[in-house]
Scaffold this motif. Structure first.
Motif, PDB file in Angstrom:
ATOM      1  N   ASP A 122      97.194  56.710 -46.608  1.00 50.13           N
ATOM      2  CA  ASP A 122      97.191  55.441 -47.335  1.00 50.13           C
ATOM      3  C   ASP A 122      96.000  54.613 -46.914  1.00 50.13           C
ATOM      4  O   ASP A 122      96.075  53.798 -45.985  1.00 50.13           O
ATOM      5  CB  ASP A 122      98.502  54.711 -47.071  1.00 50.13           C
ATOM      6  CG  ASP A 122      98.639  53.417 -47.864  1.00 50.13           C
ATOM      7  OD1 ASP A 122      97.741  53.129 -48.690  1.00 50.13           O
ATOM      8  OD2 ASP A 122      99.632  52.698 -47.650  1.00 50.13           O
ATOM      9  N   TRP A 123      94.904  54.808 -47.597  1.00 51.84           N
ATOM     10  CA  TRP A 123      93.672  54.135 -47.233  1.00 51.84           C
ATOM     11  C   TRP A 123      93.692  52.644 -47.561  1.00 51.84           C
ATOM     12  O   TRP A 123      92.829  51.887 -47.108  1.00 51.84           O
ATOM     13  CB  TRP A 123      92.491  54.798 -47.956  1.00 51.84           C
ATOM     14  CG  TRP A 123      92.634  54.829 -49.456  1.00 51.84           C
ATOM     15  CD1 TRP A 123      93.412  55.678 -50.189  1.00 51.84           C
ATOM     16  CD2 TRP A 123      91.989  53.962 -50.382  1.00 51.84           C
ATOM     17  NE1 TRP A 123      93.294  55.401 -51.531  1.00 51.84           N
ATOM     18  CE2 TRP A 123      92.419  54.358 -51.679  1.00 51.84           C
ATOM     19  CE3 TRP A 123      91.089  52.911 -50.261  1.00 51.84           C
ATOM     20  CZ2 TRP A 123      91.982  53.742 -52.838  1.00 51.84           C
ATOM     21  CZ3 TRP A 123      90.644  52.292 -51.415  1.00 51.84           C
ATOM     22  CH2 TRP A 123      91.090  52.704 -52.687  1.00 51.84           C
ATOM     23  N   GLN A 124      94.695  52.193 -48.352  1.00 51.48           N
ATOM     24  CA  GLN A 124      94.807  50.781 -48.700  1.00 51.48           C
ATOM     25  C   GLN A 124      95.904  50.053 -47.906  1.00 51.48           C
ATOM     26  O   GLN A 124      96.229  48.914 -48.218  1.00 51.48           O
ATOM     27  CB  GLN A 124      95.111  50.644 -50.196  1.00 51.48           C
ATOM     28  CG  GLN A 124      93.963  51.107 -51.087  1.00 51.48           C
ATOM     29  CD  GLN A 124      94.301  50.978 -52.560  1.00 51.48           C
ATOM     30  OE1 GLN A 124      95.375  51.397 -52.995  1.00 51.48           O
ATOM     31  NE2 GLN A 124      93.382  50.384 -53.327  1.00 51.48           N
ATOM     32  N   SER A 125      96.458  50.690 -46.878  1.00 47.36           N
ATOM     33  CA  SER A 125      97.530  50.085 -46.090  1.00 47.36           C
ATOM     34  C   SER A 125      97.090  48.754 -45.482  1.00 47.36           C
ATOM     35  O   SER A 125      96.046  48.675 -44.819  1.00 47.36           O
ATOM     36  CB  SER A 125      97.953  51.031 -44.960  1.00 47.36           C
ATOM     37  OG  SER A 125      98.852  50.378 -44.092  1.00 47.36           O
ATOM     38  N   PRO A 126      97.877  47.682 -45.694  1.00 50.42           N
ATOM     39  CA  PRO A 126      97.520  46.369 -45.123  1.00 50.42           C
ATOM     40  C   PRO A 126      97.579  46.371 -43.591  1.00 50.42           C
ATOM     41  O   PRO A 126      96.978  45.491 -42.945  1.00 50.42           O
ATOM     42  CB  PRO A 126      98.572  45.420 -45.728  1.00 50.42           C
ATOM     43  CG  PRO A 126      99.733  46.303 -46.056  1.00 50.42           C
ATOM     44  CD  PRO A 126      99.118  47.604 -46.507  1.00 50.42           C
ATOM     45  N   LYS A 127      98.264  47.348 -43.010  1.00 47.16           N
ATOM     46  CA  LYS A 127      98.348  47.416 -41.551  1.00 47.16           C
ATOM     47  C   LYS A 127      96.992  47.671 -40.913  1.00 47.16           C
ATOM     48  O   LYS A 127      96.759  47.305 -39.764  1.00 47.16           O
ATOM     49  CB  LYS A 127      99.314  48.524 -41.127  1.00 47.16           C
ATOM     50  CG  LYS A 127     100.763  48.281 -41.503  1.00 47.16           C
ATOM     51  CD  LYS A 127     101.665  49.354 -40.929  1.00 47.16           C
ATOM     52  CE  LYS A 127     101.679  49.311 -39.417  1.00 47.16           C
ATOM     53  NZ  LYS A 127     102.653  50.276 -38.857  1.00 47.16           N
TER      54      LYS A 127
END
Length: 235
Positions: A122-127
């Motif tokens: 998940d390259w867009q993970s907010p973490k």
């Protein structure tokens, strides 16, 4: 096998116990009786009485002050001395100590966030932005995007051994350099469709350098990092 780092670089009754206060009171009374017996029975002088009482007082470990009155007067009691508390030897944390800990927490947090996101690429993970920013965040995002595009995911967790190598400035740190011998032995890539290993390249220990900076809001985040080849350090 290729690693995610590759893309980045205690019976009977007890006897009665006499308290310290009771024992002290008993001793004081005993000394007084001795004084009266010596004074009345033997007709000793006031000076002799004082000497005898002082001797008994020393033997019993009591602190007694004799009054300077006529013969037959008893001794007055003085409370036992209380020892002064010991001075504390605990050293308060310096700004540099606090900054080092915060920087290491951010660095380890960055890898943990990435490992979480890498399980699904998940390259867009907010973490990912919790402990990384700037170039470091971009590098992580690009790596995960590449894995997503190629149908790869990463399983396991990296192991880190970070150490602070520089603090700047020492009085009010805003920039800290960290070196690490990261272990990716059990953090490997697999194909998302069949769960097979992505390649036969083993993981291992890699030398890592990272720069962690203090943000305007007071938080610490990794701004850049570089990962070297397997075998570049020993854990």
């Amino acid at each position: 096998m290729q690693q995610s780092a590759d893309s980045l670089k205690p019976t009977g009754e007890l006897p009665a116990v006499q308290t310290t206060a009771e024992a002290g009171a008993a001793k004081v009374g005993w000394v007084k009786r001795v004084e009266l017996t010596i004074d009345r029975g033997n007709g000793m002088s006031q000076r002799s009485t004082r000497t005898a009482v002082a001797t008994f007082a020393a033997a019993t470990g009591l602190f007694i002050t004799l009054s300077a009155c006529s013969s037959g007067e008893g001794a007055s009691e003085v409370p036992l001395a209380t020892p002064a508390p010991l001075a504390s030897t605990t050293r308060s944390a310096t700004p540099a100590d606090t900054a080092k800990q915060q920087a290491i927490t951010a660095y380890v947090g960055m890898w943990s966030d990435m490992a979480d996101a890498a399980t699904t690429s998940d390259w867009q993970s907010p973490k990912l932005a919790q402990n990384a920013t700037g170039e470091a965040l971009q590098t992580i995002s690009r790596s995960l995007y590449a894995d997503h595009y190629n149908g790869l995911v990463t399983k396991g967790r990296p192991v880190n051994h970070p150490e602070v190598t520089s603090v700047d400035p020492l009085d009010e740190p805003t920039s800290i350099t960290i070196t690490d011998c990261g272990d990716s032995t059990n953090w490997l890539k697999y194909r998302a469709d069949n769960g097979q290993p992505a390649d036969d390249v083993p993981g291992g220990h890699r030398h890592i350098e990272a720069l962690v900076k203090k943000a305007v809001d007071g938080s610490w985040k990794v701004t850049t990092f570089a990962v070297h080849e397997v075998g570049s350090c020993t854990g």
